[in-house]
Design a protein around this motif. Structure first.
Motif, mmCIF file in Angstrom:
data_model
loop_
_atom_site.group_PDB
_atom_site.id
_atom_site.type_symbol
_atom_site.label_atom_id
_atom_site.label_comp_id
_atom_site.label_asym_id
_atom_site.label_seq_id
_atom_site.Cartn_x
_atom_site.Cartn_y
_atom_site.Cartn_z
ATOM 1 N N ILE A 81 0.909 -1.078 0.174
ATOM 2 C CA ILE A 81 -0.052 -0.404 -0.016
ATOM 3 C C ILE A 81 0.588 1.288 0.067
ATOM 4 O O ILE A 81 0.808 2.491 -0.528
ATOM 5 C CB ILE A 81 -0.825 0.389 1.202
ATOM 6 C CG1 ILE A 81 -2.014 0.526 0.899
ATOM 7 C CG2 ILE A 81 0.136 0.095 2.583
ATOM 8 C CD1 ILE A 81 -3.146 0.199 1.620
ATOM 9 N N LEU A 82 2.006 1.320 0.715
ATOM 10 C CA LEU A 82 2.408 1.878 0.402
ATOM 11 C C LEU A 82 3.728 2.293 -0.699
ATOM 12 O O LEU A 82 4.508 3.290 -0.533
ATOM 13 C CB LEU A 82 3.790 2.462 2.018
ATOM 14 C CG LEU A 82 2.517 2.683 3.251
ATOM 15 C CD1 LEU A 82 4.077 2.333 4.718
ATOM 16 C CD2 LEU A 82 2.499 3.838 3.165
ATOM 17 N N ASP A 83 4.035 1.041 -1.584
ATOM 18 C CA ASP A 83 5.133 1.755 -2.485
ATOM 19 C C ASP A 83 4.901 2.519 -3.157
ATOM 20 O O ASP A 83 6.354 3.206 -3.684
ATOM 21 C CB ASP A 83 4.304 0.413 -3.636
ATOM 22 C CG ASP A 83 5.014 -1.107 -3.166
ATOM 23 O OD1 ASP A 83 5.571 -1.065 -2.299
ATOM 24 O OD2 ASP A 83 5.016 -1.996 -3.995
ATOM 25 N N LYS A 84 4.074 3.560 -3.369
ATOM 26 C CA LYS A 84 4.188 4.785 -4.817
ATOM 27 C C LYS A 84 5.304 6.211 -3.393
ATOM 28 O O LYS A 84 5.199 7.009 -4.294
ATOM 29 C CB LYS A 84 2.641 5.298 -4.860
ATOM 30 C CG LYS A 84 2.370 4.121 -6.011
ATOM 31 C CD LYS A 84 0.970 5.143 -6.967
ATOM 32 C CE LYS A 84 0.797 4.368 -7.854
ATOM 33 N NZ LYS A 84 0.047 2.928 -7.868
ATOM 34 N N VAL A 85 4.636 5.584 -2.510
ATOM 35 C CA VAL A 85 5.474 7.255 -1.506
ATOM 36 C C VAL A 85 6.827 6.317 -0.894
ATOM 37 O O VAL A 85 7.459 7.179 0.161
ATOM 38 C CB VAL A 85 4.364 7.375 -0.133
ATOM 39 C CG1 VAL A 85 3.072 7.983 -1.237
ATOM 40 C CG2 VAL A 85 3.467 6.287 0.541
ATOM 41 N N GLY A 110 11.082 -0.558 -10.928
ATOM 42 C CA GLY A 110 11.175 -1.480 -10.782
ATOM 43 C C GLY A 110 11.139 -2.643 -9.209
ATOM 44 O O GLY A 110 11.396 -4.073 -9.651
ATOM 45 N N TRP A 111 11.446 -1.949 -8.055
ATOM 46 C CA TRP A 111 11.533 -2.630 -6.890
ATOM 47 C C TRP A 111 10.334 -2.607 -6.395
ATOM 48 O O TRP A 111 9.134 -1.546 -6.691
ATOM 49 C CB TRP A 111 12.413 -2.202 -5.476
ATOM 50 C CG TRP A 111 14.345 -2.524 -6.033
ATOM 51 C CD1 TRP A 111 14.354 -2.549 -6.876
ATOM 52 C CD2 TRP A 111 13.808 -2.618 -5.047
ATOM 53 N NE1 TRP A 111 15.869 -3.116 -7.204
ATOM 54 C CE2 TRP A 111 15.807 -3.057 -5.380
ATOM 55 C CE3 TRP A 111 14.131 -3.479 -3.440
ATOM 56 C CZ2 TRP A 111 17.251 -4.008 -5.039
ATOM 57 C CZ3 TRP A 111 15.785 -4.166 -3.434
ATOM 58 C CH2 TRP A 111 16.738 -4.030 -4.234
ATOM 59 N N LYS A 112 9.241 -3.544 -5.571
ATOM 60 C CA LYS A 112 8.489 -3.469 -4.658
ATOM 61 C C LYS A 112 8.664 -4.225 -3.581
ATOM 62 O O LYS A 112 9.221 -4.924 -3.034
ATOM 63 C CB LYS A 112 6.916 -4.421 -5.712
ATOM 64 C CG LYS A 112 6.525 -5.314 -5.466
ATOM 65 C CD LYS A 112 5.311 -5.467 -6.599
ATOM 66 C CE LYS A 112 4.407 -5.489 -6.162
ATOM 67 N NZ LYS A 112 3.974 -5.838 -5.307
ATOM 68 N N VAL A 113 7.239 -4.083 -2.727
ATOM 69 C CA VAL A 113 6.942 -4.482 -1.646
ATOM 70 C C VAL A 113 6.444 -5.999 -1.834
ATOM 71 O O VAL A 113 5.288 -5.649 -2.095
ATOM 72 C CB VAL A 113 6.176 -3.628 -0.355
ATOM 73 C CG1 VAL A 113 6.229 -4.533 1.034
ATOM 74 C CG2 VAL A 113 6.697 -2.662 0.518
#
Ligand code: FMN
Length: 201
Positions: free
Chosen positions: A177-181, A187-190
């Motif tokens: 849910i916080l990936d954008k901030v 290319g990384w994500k939680v």
């Protein structure tokens, strides 16, 4: 000497509970040295394995800094002088990141310095499940080994929690849910989160 000793360049050594942190007025970008993790004691490994389990009744009491330090070190600490970690990574490329969602903001763990750097202000824990601490494990989306790396991390934490009787739950729901901030490289994500809470009576 005051228990909060400024080491310069925004790095603060703190021997206090996290409840004290807002008084130090850390803004995003500031860094805190963690107390050295306690690498002794705890339950024997076989007892931790026996006790490891998911618990969905998670309290929201603040952790102390020593507890936070131990948890982060269990997840992704450096355990050897050559800079390698408590978890193995493919070709030792160490393509993982660990964030801690706490009452006063979101912090990035800097294992080589045993410190945390604030990356987001504000209490975001209710975006997740409101527990004391939510760990966010990030990796490159296209890394075939990313899931394995974060799995090693949450299992280490699960075993540490078993040793300490901390309720915890690995959660995919809302984990990104916080990936954008978050300051994630392109290319990384939680990939997954892990909530750790105080005991609920
Ligand atoms: C990759 C992964 C994702 C999970 N996602 C969730 C989740 O989103 N919500 C939840 O309540 N539990 C989640 N869990 C916890 C599992 O439901 C739990 O591990 C499973 O029921 C087995 O229980 P145990 O951990 O006590 O052995 C997840 C576990 C894993 C490993």
């Amino acid at each position: 000497m005051d228990r909060r000793t400024f080491l310069g360049a925004g790095v603060v050594a703190v021997a206090a509970t996290l409840l004290d942190q807002p008084k130090i007025a850390q803004a995003a970008g500031q860094e805190i040295s963690l107390p050295a993790p306690d690498m002794k004691g705890g339950l024997p490994l076989m007892e931790c394995l026996k006790k490891r389990q998911t618990n969905r009744r998670l309290g929201s009491e603040d952790l102390t800094l020593p507890e936070l330090s131990n948890l982060l070190w269990a997840a992704y600490g450096v355990n050897r002088s050559d800079g390698r970690h408590v978890i193995p990574t493919a070709r030792n490329q160490q393509k993982v990141m660990l964030f801690a969602v706490l009452g006063d903001g979101v912090w990035k763990y800097l294992p080589e310095k045993n410190s945390i750097a604030k990356v987001l202000d504000g209490d975001r824990r209710s975006d997740f499940d409101g527990s004391s601490l939510i760990l966010l494990f990030a990796a490159p989306i296209n890394d075939q080994f990313g899931g394995m790396h974060v799995g090693s991390m949450y299992q280490n934490v699960g075993l540490y929690c078993a040793s300490k009787d901390y309720p915890n739950c690995v959660k995919h729901t809302r984990s990104d849910i916080l990936d954008k901030v978050l300051p994630l490289p392109s290319g990384w994500k939680v990939l997954i989160s892990q909530s750790i809470g105080s005991q609920v009576k």
